[in-house]
Design a protein around this motif. Structure first.
Motif, PDB file in Angstrom:
ATOM      1  N   GLU A   1       0.829  -1.209   0.000  1.00 11.34           N
ATOM      2  CA  GLU A   1       0.000   0.000   0.000  1.00 11.34           C
ATOM      3  C   GLU A   1       0.862   1.257   0.000  1.00 11.34           C
ATOM      4  O   GLU A   1       0.637   2.191  -0.790  1.00 11.34           O
ATOM      5  N   ALA A   2       1.863   1.304   0.896  1.00  6.05           N
ATOM      6  CA  ALA A   2       2.706   2.491   1.011  1.00  6.05           C
ATOM      7  C   ALA A   2       3.509   2.723  -0.264  1.00  6.05           C
ATOM      8  O   ALA A   2       3.666   3.865  -0.724  1.00  6.05           O
ATOM      9  N   ALA A   3       4.025   1.635  -0.859  1.00  4.91           N
ATOM     10  CA  ALA A   3       4.797   1.779  -2.090  1.00  4.91           C
ATOM     11  C   ALA A   3       3.916   2.265  -3.234  1.00  4.91           C
ATOM     12  O   ALA A   3       4.335   3.122  -4.031  1.00  4.91           O
ATOM     13  N   ARG A   4       2.698   1.748  -3.318  1.00  7.40           N
ATOM     14  CA  ARG A   4       1.784   2.175  -4.376  1.00  7.40           C
ATOM     15  C   ARG A   4       1.464   3.665  -4.259  1.00  7.40           C
ATOM     16  O   ARG A   4       1.412   4.396  -5.269  1.00  7.40           O
ATOM     17  N   ILE A   5       1.265   4.117  -3.052  1.00  2.30           N
ATOM     18  CA  ILE A   5       0.940   5.532  -2.832  1.00  2.30           C
ATOM     19  C   ILE A   5       2.130   6.422  -3.182  1.00  2.30           C
ATOM     20  O   ILE A   5       1.979   7.508  -3.759  1.00  2.30           O
ATOM     21  N   ALA A   6       3.352   5.941  -2.877  1.00  3.17           N
ATOM     22  CA  ALA A   6       4.543   6.768  -3.064  1.00  3.17           C
ATOM     23  C   ALA A   6       5.073   6.760  -4.496  1.00  3.17           C
ATOM     24  O   ALA A   6       5.735   7.715  -4.912  1.00  3.17           O
ATOM     25  N   LEU A   7       4.797   5.701  -5.257  1.00  2.00           N
ATOM     26  CA  LEU A   7       5.336   5.592  -6.604  1.00  2.00           C
ATOM     27  C   LEU A   7       4.414   6.239  -7.632  1.00  2.00           C
ATOM     28  O   LEU A   7       3.187   6.295  -7.459  1.00  2.00           O
ATOM     29  N   GLY A   8       5.004   6.692  -8.711  1.00  2.00           N
ATOM     30  CA  GLY A   8       4.228   7.335  -9.760  1.00  2.00           C
ATOM     31  C   GLY A   8       3.487   6.353 -10.644  1.00  2.00           C
ATOM     32  O   GLY A   8       3.659   5.136 -10.524  1.00  2.00           O
TER      33      GLY A   8
END
Length: 486
Positions: free
Chosen positions: A344-351
């Motif tokens: 979840e955190a990676a999806r939110i942070a990545l473009g």
């Protein structure tokens, strides 16, 4: 680095030390119940319970359904098995020339583009001895009958035996509380009902296997995972001098309850369902075996990892558009939470140029529900039975907690990243120290890492020493003949 070359000794974990101590104190390898060496069917479970004792957070998910769903799943497996048995069971097919048995499970199969299901750890064996092979499998993946001459599902035999054991175990356990008190005390930590259940199943399948083998003896038996429910078939073969060769299917490490075995008298090992030989992925694992369990000295051969080798070759010519980060889950609760939160955190942070995919473990039957919040955040959920190697072949980063994947990823072009865990094996630690495996504290740090240049080291050497990449496959026909001579 230590992972390429001879592995350095590291302390075993407390769980396996307690198992080794308990089995020695109780003489558990020498105690047969109903004429079956029940400890061989219980040891792995005891180890897992000991691990839980140290770490309650590792409670795992399960693919085992319950109630009506379980009955329906088992009936599906029985019908597929009956369809196979009508085309000829082990006796008939062995007489038709299928004289090399391969004991396995459908969870080791992956679906090919042409719709066929391939056993991913036996491809080299299939290429060399294909016309002689008979795969005898338990259908945990609940596949339909594959309608093939070389595959026979055994669930129509196994499920009734498991059911009979479950139903009759309470009465047998009650009798043992009077007649076998000393044995029950020796197995302290395992309930009398559990012991009865395992003994009834073991003895039942042993009798069936004896009849099969006496009617049509195979020349050799190969097994994937030689320390679980195929044990009775292996024991029937050992009684008759038929060699048993195990094919490595996962990472062997310093505390693995399936391989870290005590030295026992030859007179006893002949009456245990232990493999005579092990075909390992690479020399590293053979060296770990010898160091941790001297019984394996001279009993292993490097065979490579056939499916990984094929997928690696595909990756070398693949063209992939966009950026792909894949997180691979395990079935322990704490790891599932960790992977979900990181995704979840990676999806939110990545473009938007990045895809974030979460691959569940095959035992995570509730994956859609458990990972719903990650999917809602934009994470793509892969199927539990999807090909992990195919995903690694396309990924830029492969992310795990302590799964085998973090080592296997090093054979692919992708970078390998681990999240924090106290369950890293010595091989993982070695590879981290060498800079081959990278670390990220959480999903936010993972996203930052993904956007930086990373990876490096002599990955070809790692691929060779861990997975036999670049080495010739063993001659399996010669291996069988050598085992027969011994």
């Amino acid at each position: 680095m230590r992972a390429v070359g001879y592995p350095a000794a590291v302390p075993r974990n407390p769980a396996i030390e307690r198992v080794l101590s308990d089995e020695e104190a109780g003489g558990l390898w020498f105690r047969d119940l109903l004429g079956y060496p029940v400890w061989s069917l219980e040891r792995l479970r005891r180890y897992r319970l000991e691990v839980l004792r140290d770490d309650q957070a590792s409670a795992g998910a399960t693919s085992q359904s319950k109630g009506r769903a379980r009955v329906e799943a088992e009936w599906t497996a029985i019908r597929a098995s009956l369809a196979d048995l009508r085309r000829g069971g082990p006796v008939e097919r062995t007489r038709r020339g299928r004289d090399v048995w391969v004991l396995g499970n459908t969870t080791y199969r992956r679906k090919l583009a042409d719709g066929q299901w391939r056993c991913i750890f036996a491809d080299h064996l299939r290429r060399q001895l294909g016309d002689r092979l008979l795969f005898l499998e338990f259908n945990a993946a609940r596949l339909p009958s594959l309608e093939r001459e070389d595959v026979c599902f055994l669930d129509a035999v196994q499920i009734p035996l498991l059911t009979a054991a479950r139903v009759t175990a309470p009465a047998v356990a009650a009798a043992w509380s009077v007649l076998r008190r000393q044995d029950l005390r020796a197995f302290s930590g395992t309930s009398s009902r559990r012991l009865a259940d395992r003994a009834i199943y073991g003895r039942g399948l042993l009798e069936v296997a004896r009849r099969w083998i006496d009617a049509a003896p195979p020349e050799a038996i190969f097994v994937l995972c030689g320390y679980t429910m195929h044990g009775p078939i292996q024991l029937a073969a050992r009684e008759r001098g038929i060699p048993i060769i195990e094919l490595q299917h996962g990472i062997v490490h310093e505390s693995h309850a399936g391989y870290v075995l005590p030295v026992l008298p030859a007179s006893r090992t002949r009456s245990l369902p232990l493999p005579d030989h092990l075909v390992v992925f690479g020399q590293y694992f053979g060296q770990v075996l010898e160091r941790e369990s001297p019984r394996w000295a001279g009993r292993w051969t490097v065979g490579g990892h056939p499916w990984l080798r094929a997928k690696r070759a595909e990756a070398a010519v693949a063209s992939v558009a966009g950026k792909l980060l894949v997180l691979f889950s395990q079935y322990e609760l704490d790891v599932r939470i960790q992977i979900r939160d990181a995704a979840e955190a990676a999806r939110i942070a990545l473009g938007p140029e990045w895809r974030v995919v979460l691959k569940p473990h095959p035992r995570e039957a509730d994956a859609a529900e458990f990972f719903a919040s990650a999917v809602a955040a934009g994470v793509e959920l892969a199927g539990a039975s999807d090909d992990s190697y195919g995903l690694m072949a396309r990924a830029d980063l492969a992310v795990t907690s302590y799964s085998t994947i973090c080592i296997e990823a090093l054979a692919f072009p992708c970078r390998s990243v681990v999240l924090p865990s106290d369950r890293w094996t010595e091989a993982i630690t070695d590879l981290i120290e060498a800079g081959l495996i990278e670390r990220a504290a959480d999903g936010t740090e993972l996203a930052a890492l993904a956007q930086q240049t990373g990876g490096g080291g002599d990955r070809e050497a790692v691929a060779r020493d861990l997975f036999g990449i670049g080495l010739e496959e063993p001659d399996f026909a010669a291996m069988i003949q050598g085992a027969l001579r011994r």
